[in-house]
Design a protein around this motif. Structure first.
Motif, short mmCIF file in Angstrom:
data_model
loop_
_atom_site.label_atom_id
_atom_site.label_comp_id
_atom_site.label_asym_id
_atom_site.label_seq_id
_atom_site.Cartn_x
_atom_site.Cartn_y
_atom_site.Cartn_z
N PHE A 33 60.73 56.96 43.43
CA PHE A 33 61.40 58.06 44.10
C PHE A 33 62.91 58.02 43.86
O PHE A 33 63.51 56.96 43.83
N ILE A 34 63.46 59.21 43.74
CA ILE A 34 64.90 59.39 43.82
C ILE A 34 65.12 60.31 45.01
O ILE A 34 64.73 61.47 44.99
N PHE A 35 65.66 59.74 46.09
CA PHE A 35 65.96 60.51 47.29
C PHE A 35 67.41 60.96 47.20
O PHE A 35 68.30 60.13 47.03
N ALA A 45 72.39 59.34 46.00
CA ALA A 45 70.98 59.07 45.71
C ALA A 45 70.58 57.70 46.20
O ALA A 45 71.37 56.75 46.19
N SER A 46 69.33 57.62 46.62
CA SER A 46 68.67 56.35 46.92
C SER A 46 67.52 56.24 45.93
O SER A 46 66.80 57.21 45.70
N ARG A 93 56.41 58.52 36.18
CA ARG A 93 57.51 59.47 36.36
C ARG A 93 58.01 59.35 37.79
O ARG A 93 57.26 59.01 38.70
N GLU A 94 59.29 59.67 37.98
CA GLU A 94 59.88 59.61 39.32
C GLU A 94 59.64 60.93 40.06
O GLU A 94 59.43 61.97 39.45
N ASN A 95 59.69 60.84 41.37
CA ASN A 95 59.61 62.01 42.25
C ASN A 95 60.99 62.18 42.89
O ASN A 95 61.51 61.23 43.47
N ILE A 96 61.56 63.36 42.77
CA ILE A 96 62.88 63.62 43.33
C ILE A 96 62.70 64.43 44.61
O ILE A 96 62.09 65.49 44.60
N LEU A 97 63.23 63.89 45.71
CA LEU A 97 63.10 64.55 47.01
C LEU A 97 64.47 64.64 47.67
O LEU A 97 65.22 63.65 47.69
#
Length: 129
Positions: A33-35, A45-46, A93-97
């Motif tokens: 995740f990219i928060f 970003a976290s 793959r990353e999830n961006i939220l």
């Protein structure tokens, strides 16, 4: 299933540790995740990675580097690029939220419960059993 965030740091040298965890635990990799959050007009970003439980354990660790990286969608920082490369190398793959910044919560634990709720609601991590 118990899910818990384990904070590595603010994301400077800690990104390398997070990437090493991805590499050495590739067989346990669950999601990345990219928060992103806005704090005083600055986007930060976290970076986080959730791993499947080890063996018969019912504990799912989610390692995070919290809000230490400036975030610009058009020009990603080197640390985010390193993180994305590690995820791609693991075949994922990353999830961006976009989320609320942790400073609006009175305790860090409340912030992490908020994130767990979002991740469960969107089926990024399994529901509580």
């Amino acid at each position: 299933m118990i899910q818990q965030f384990i904070e590595l740091g603010q994301g400077y040298g800690d990104i390398y540790e997070l990437c090493e965890l991805i590499k050495t635990n590739e067989h346990r990799f669950h999601n990345a995740f990219i928060f992103t959050a806005n704090h005083d007009g600055v986007s930060v970003a976290s970076l986080a990675v959730a791993f499947k439980p080890s063996g018969e354990s019912k504990f799912m660790p989610i390692y995070i580097c919290r809000e230490g990286i400036p975030y610009d969608e058009e020009k990603l920082s080197k640390r985010i690029e390193i993180f994305k490369h590690a995820i791609l190398h693991a075949g994922q793959r990353e999830n961006i939220l976009e989320i609320k910044h942790s400073s609006i919560f009175s305790e860090k634990n409340q912030f992490y419960q908020y994130l767990i709720g979002i991740l469960r609601l969107n089926h990024y991590i399994p529901p509580m059993q």
